[in-house]
Enzyme design. Structure first.
Site, PDB file in Angstrom:
ATOM      1  N   ARG A  91       0.807  -1.255   0.283  1.00 31.37           N
ATOM      2  CA  ARG A  91      -0.012  -0.056  -0.020  1.00 31.37           C
ATOM      3  C   ARG A  91       0.847   1.259   0.057  1.00 31.37           C
ATOM      4  O   ARG A  91       1.689   1.329   0.905  1.00 31.37           O
ATOM      5  CB  ARG A  91      -0.726   0.054   1.141  1.00 31.37           C
ATOM      6  CG  ARG A  91      -1.883   1.175   1.513  1.00 31.37           C
ATOM      7  CD  ARG A  91      -2.604   1.010   2.591  1.00 31.37           C
ATOM      8  NE  ARG A  91      -3.367   2.273   2.722  1.00 31.37           N
ATOM      9  CZ  ARG A  91      -3.292   3.081   3.591  1.00 31.37           C
ATOM     10  NH1 ARG A  91      -2.301   3.058   4.669  1.00 31.37           N
ATOM     11  NH2 ARG A  91      -4.100   4.254   3.865  1.00 31.37           N
ATOM     12  N   HIS A 135      -2.503  10.998   0.635  1.00 32.97           N
ATOM     13  CA  HIS A 135      -2.069  11.025   1.870  1.00 32.97           C
ATOM     14  C   HIS A 135      -1.574  11.987   2.320  1.00 32.97           C
ATOM     15  O   HIS A 135      -0.399  12.124   2.566  1.00 32.97           O
ATOM     16  CB  HIS A 135      -1.191   9.624   2.020  1.00 32.97           C
ATOM     17  CG  HIS A 135      -0.739   9.153   3.236  1.00 32.97           C
ATOM     18  ND1 HIS A 135      -1.133   7.871   3.705  1.00 32.97           N
ATOM     19  CD2 HIS A 135      -0.283   9.811   4.537  1.00 32.97           C
ATOM     20  CE1 HIS A 135      -0.690   7.660   4.932  1.00 32.97           C
ATOM     21  NE2 HIS A 135      -0.395   8.654   5.593  1.00 32.97           N
ATOM     22  N   GLU A 180      -7.179   8.762   6.077  1.00 26.43           N
ATOM     23  CA  GLU A 180      -7.373   9.497   7.217  1.00 26.43           C
ATOM     24  C   GLU A 180      -7.854  10.742   7.194  1.00 26.43           C
ATOM     25  O   GLU A 180      -7.152  11.898   7.572  1.00 26.43           O
ATOM     26  CB  GLU A 180      -6.181   9.245   8.224  1.00 26.43           C
ATOM     27  CG  GLU A 180      -5.654   7.782   8.587  1.00 26.43           C
ATOM     28  CD  GLU A 180      -4.505   7.973   9.349  1.00 26.43           C
ATOM     29  OE1 GLU A 180      -3.973   9.019  10.005  1.00 26.43           O
ATOM     30  OE2 GLU A 180      -4.123   6.803   9.884  1.00 26.43           O
ATOM     31  N   ASN A 309      -7.610   1.977  10.056  1.00 27.06           N
ATOM     32  CA  ASN A 309      -6.130   2.120  10.484  1.00 27.06           C
ATOM     33  C   ASN A 309      -6.519   2.177  12.179  1.00 27.06           C
ATOM     34  O   ASN A 309      -7.417   2.783  12.477  1.00 27.06           O
ATOM     35  CB  ASN A 309      -5.661   3.465   9.907  1.00 27.06           C
ATOM     36  CG  ASN A 309      -5.087   3.397   8.587  1.00 27.06           C
ATOM     37  OD1 ASN A 309      -5.343   2.402   7.842  1.00 27.06           O
ATOM     38  ND2 ASN A 309      -4.652   4.474   8.251  1.00 27.06           N
ATOM     39  N   TYR A 311      -4.238   1.956  16.143  1.00 32.07           N
ATOM     40  CA  TYR A 311      -3.058   2.324  16.921  1.00 32.07           C
ATOM     41  C   TYR A 311      -3.285   1.864  18.020  1.00 32.07           C
ATOM     42  O   TYR A 311      -2.641   1.303  18.836  1.00 32.07           O
ATOM     43  CB  TYR A 311      -2.295   3.445  16.486  1.00 32.07           C
ATOM     44  CG  TYR A 311      -1.709   3.369  14.896  1.00 32.07           C
ATOM     45  CD1 TYR A 311      -0.405   3.038  14.726  1.00 32.07           C
ATOM     46  CD2 TYR A 311      -2.423   3.979  13.880  1.00 32.07           C
ATOM     47  CE1 TYR A 311       0.008   2.956  13.455  1.00 32.07           C
ATOM     48  CE2 TYR A 311      -1.889   4.041  12.734  1.00 32.07           C
ATOM     49  CZ  TYR A 311      -0.550   3.640  12.374  1.00 32.07           C
ATOM     50  OH  TYR A 311      -0.168   3.505  11.170  1.00 32.07           O
ATOM     51  N   GLU A 385      -3.629  -0.134   8.207  1.00 29.65           N
ATOM     52  CA  GLU A 385      -2.521   0.327   8.696  1.00 29.65           C
ATOM     53  C   GLU A 385      -2.475  -0.391  10.246  1.00 29.65           C
ATOM     54  O   GLU A 385      -3.470  -0.126  11.052  1.00 29.65           O
ATOM     55  CB  GLU A 385      -2.210   1.785   9.151  1.00 29.65           C
ATOM     56  CG  GLU A 385      -1.934   2.585   7.814  1.00 29.65           C
ATOM     57  CD  GLU A 385      -1.733   4.130   7.884  1.00 29.65           C
ATOM     58  OE1 GLU A 385      -1.324   4.552   9.035  1.00 29.65           O
ATOM     59  OE2 GLU A 385      -1.652   4.788   7.048  1.00 29.65           O
TER      60      GLU A 385
HETATM   61  O1  IFM Z   1       2.592   7.718   9.991  1.00 34.31           O
HETATM   62  C1  IFM Z   1       1.213   7.747  10.149  1.00 34.31           C
HETATM   63  C2  IFM Z   1       0.580   7.467   8.848  1.00 34.31           C
HETATM   64  O2  IFM Z   1       1.121   8.672   7.874  1.00 34.31           O
HETATM   65  C3  IFM Z   1      -0.856   7.628   8.943  1.00 34.31           C
HETATM   66  N1  IFM Z   1      -1.348   7.012  10.048  1.00 34.31           N
HETATM   67  C4  IFM Z   1      -0.856   6.902  11.226  1.00 34.31           C
HETATM   68  C5  IFM Z   1       0.974   6.642  11.057  1.00 34.31           C
HETATM   69  C6  IFM Z   1       1.411   6.782  12.304  1.00 34.31           C
HETATM   70  O3  IFM Z   1       1.240   8.026  13.093  1.00 34.31           O
END
Ligand code: IFM
Length: 486
Positions: A91, A135, A180, A309, A311, A385
Site C-alpha cells: 500500500r 495521503h 485518514e 487504521n 493504533y 495500517e
Molecule cells: O505515519 C502515520 C501515517 O501517515 C498515517 N497513519 C498513522 C501513522 C502513524 O502515526
C-alpha cells in the site's frame, strides 16, 4: 482484494497457533511524502507538507521530507525488501504535486512514469499494488486557493483521480481515495499540528465535508476510468472511543467524540447522511450550509471494502470546563482537533505505551472491528495500517532487536484473528510501516518501520520484527506467543 474464504483453518500442530483464512492478504504500507524525498525533482512542486515542514517550529528538529528515505531513487531496492518479506501487497500513496504539479490541468509525464515503473516492478515480483490517491500532500497551489475548506478542492481531486486512474488503471486493481481524512481536516485546519497548520473549527468542518465530497467524486471518477474488476475504498482512522466511567456525562462525552472522530465520515460515506447529533453538537460553529443538495448522495458511493487504521484506543470523560482537550497523541496545540468537544477531557489509558505515548491495547482493535461489522453489515474490511514506533537502534552486531514491536504486532494480529473468528469479514492486514520514515510533526524521531533506515547513509536494515512478520506471512499462521514458533 481477492475474496478470502471465511473459514478459519485449524492451526496445524502447535497448540494455540492461529491460522488466517486462505487468501488473507498480507502487506506493508507507506506514504509518498513520508518516504520519497526528491521534493524538487522532475517537476514536482511543493505540497502543503513541504511548506509546513520548511516553516521554523512546525516539525521537530526542523526535519522535512526533502530527502526522507530517498525512495524516489531507491524504489527498486525497497521492492526487493518487500519481496524478501514475502508480502502479497504493498500500500503506497501517489504524491499529487508530483503527478499534477499545480493541482489542476495536465499531468506530469515524469511523475506518472515513476509510479508506473514502481507498479511494474511490484507486479513483476508478485506483489499487488494498493494505491492511495491522497495521503495528506495537497499541492500548495490548491491550499493557496483556499485548500480543503473550499469546495473546488474536491472537484480538483476528482480530476486528479481521473488522471492517475487513466495512467495506472490497467495494472492497479485496488484503489483508495483518501487516507485518514480526520487528520487532514481536524489536525490540518483545527488544531493546526499538521499542514497547512490552520486553526479554525468552522473551516475544519468545511474541510471534513469537502474531503467527504472528494471521496465520493473520486470514487465516481475511478469507476468511470477503471475496469469493472477494480476495487474502490477509503481508509479511515476510526477511533475506538471509550468513556472513563459509565456515568451519563462521560458516555455523552464519548458519543460526541465518536461523532467527530468517526461518524462525520462514515455517516455520509456509508449511510448517505450526516448524523443529526454531530450537526447539533457543532451548530454553534457552523450552520453546515456548505452541504449542498445532492452532496451526501454523491459521497455515499458503494465501496468494495473499508480500510481501517488502528493504533490505540481513545479514553474520554466529561470535563468541568473548556480547554481540557488534548491532541490525542498527535502533537500539542492550544487549539482542539475536536469541534464540538470543548467540554470533553482526554485521558491516557493505563498500561504500556509506544514511543508515541499511545497506549498498547489490542482489545480496542477487536472491539472496533466487531462494532464496524455491526454498524455496517456486509462491508468487507481491511486493516490498512497497524504498527508501533519504538526507540530502535542498531546494536554492535549490526542488528535491530525490537521485541516490543513483535509483541505489539502479535497482540494486534491476535485481535484481528479473534474478530475473524467472531464473523468479521477482515480480508487483509498492512503493517505500518515498511520503512522508518518522516513521522509528520515528529520528523524522523519516531521509527515505525519493520525496516530500519539509517538516514545518513540511507542504508536499510530489516529489524527482527521484519523477519518475524515474514514468517507469519509465509505460514499464514500466528504463533501462540510472540516469541514462539507457529
Ligand atoms: O505515519 C502515520 C501515517 O501517515 C498515517 N497513519 C498513522 C501513522 C502513524 O502515526
Amino acid at each position: 482484494m481477492a475474496t478470502a474464504s471465511r473459514t478459519v483453518e485449524p492451526a496445524g500442530t502447535t497448540p494455540g497457533a492461529r491460522a488466517f483464512p486462505p487468501g488473507f492478504l498480507w502487506g506493508t504500507a507507506t506514504a509518498a511524502y513520508q518516504i520519497e524525498g526528491a521534493a524538487d525533482e522532475d517537476g514536482r512542486t511543493p505540497s502543503i507538507w513541504d511548506t509546513f515542514s520548511r516553516t521554523p517550529g512546525k516539525v521537530r528538529n526542523g526535519d522535512t521530507g526533502d530527502i526522507a528515505c530517498d525512495h524516489y531513487h531507491l524504489w527498486r531496492e525497497d521492492v526487493a525488501l518487500m519481496a524478501g518479506l514475502g508480502v502479497g501487497a504493498y500500500r503506497f500513496s501517489v504524491s499529487w504535486p508530483r503527478v499534477q504539479p499545480t493541482g489542476r490541468g495536465p499531468a506530469s509525464r515524469k511523475g506518472l512514469d515513476f509510479y508506473s515503473r514502481l507498479v511494474d516492478e511490484l507486479l513483476a515480483k508478485g506483489i499487488q499494488p494498493v494505491l492511495t490517491l491522497y495521503h495528506w500532500d495537497l499541492p500548495q497551489d490548491l491550499e493557496d486557493a483556499g485548500g480543503w475548506p473550499e469546495r473546488d478542492t474536491a472537484e480538483r481531486f476528482a480530476e486528479y483521480a481521473s488522471l492517475v486512474a487513466g495512467a495506472l488503471g490497467d495494472r492497479v486493481k485496488t484503489w483508495t481515495t483518501l487516507n485518514e481524512p480526520w487528520c487532514s481536516a481536524f489536525l490540518g485546519y483545527g488544531s493546526g499540528v499538521h499542514a497547512p497548520g490552520r486553526t479554525d473549527q468552522a473551516d475544519a468542518l468545511r474541510a471534513a465535508h469537502h474531503l467527504n465530497l472528494a471521496h465520493g467524486l473520486g470514487v465516481q471518477a475511478l469507476r468511470a476510468h477503471l475496469p469493472t474488476d477494480a476495487r474502490a475504498s477509503v481508509t479511515l482512522n476510526l477511533h475506538h472511543v471509550r468513556s472513563l466511567t459509565d456515568s451519563e456525562e462521560d458516555r455523552d462525552a464519548a458519543r460526541r467524540i465518536d461523532g467527530v472522530a468517526n461518524r462525520v465520515f462514515t455517516g455520509p460515506m456509508l449511510r448517505g447522511e450526516y448524523p443529526a447529533d454531530v450537526l447539533r453538537d457543532t451548530a454553534h460553529l457552523t450552520d453546515w450550509s456548505f452541504v449542498r443538495d445532492g452532496d451526501t448522495g454523491a459521497i455515499s458511493q458503494p465501496l468494495d471494502f473499508l480500510g481501517v487504521n488502528y493504533y490505540s484506543p481513545t479514553l474520554v470523560s466529561a470535563a468541568s470546563g473548556p480547554g481540557s482537550h488534548n491532541a490525542d497523541g498527535h502533537g500539542a496545540s492550544e487549539y482542539s482537533p475536536w469541534p464540538g468537544g470543548d467540554d470533553v477531557a482526554f485521558h491516557r489509558p493505563p498500561g504500556a505505551t509506544t514511543a508515541m505515548g499511545w497506549a498498547i491495547d489490542p482489545s480496542g482493535l477487536y472491539e472496533l472491528l466487531t462494532r464496524v461489522r455491526d454498524d455496517f453489515p456486509g462491508l468487507p474490511l481491511v486493516i490498512t495500517e497497524n504498527g508501533a514506533a519504538f526507540d530502535d537502534y542498531v546494536n554492535p552486531e549490526g542488528r535491530v532487536h525490537d521485541p516490543e514491536r513483535i509483541s505489539y504486532l502479535h497482540g494486534h494480529l491476535t485481535a484481528v484473528h479473534r474478530a475473524i473468528e467472531a464473523g468479521v469479514d477482515v480480508r487483509g492486514y498492512f503493517l505500518w510501516s515498511l520503512l522508518d520514515n518522516f513521522e509528520w510533526g515528529h520528523g524522523y524521531s519516531k521509527r515505525f518501520g519493520a525496516v530500519y533506515v539509517d538516514y545518513a547513509t540511507r542504508r536499510r536494515i530489516p529489524k527482527e520484527s521484519a523477519h518475524w512478520y515474514a514468517r507469519v506471512v509465509r505460514d499464514g499462521v500466528l504463533p501462540p506467543t510472540p516469541h514462539a514458533r507457529a
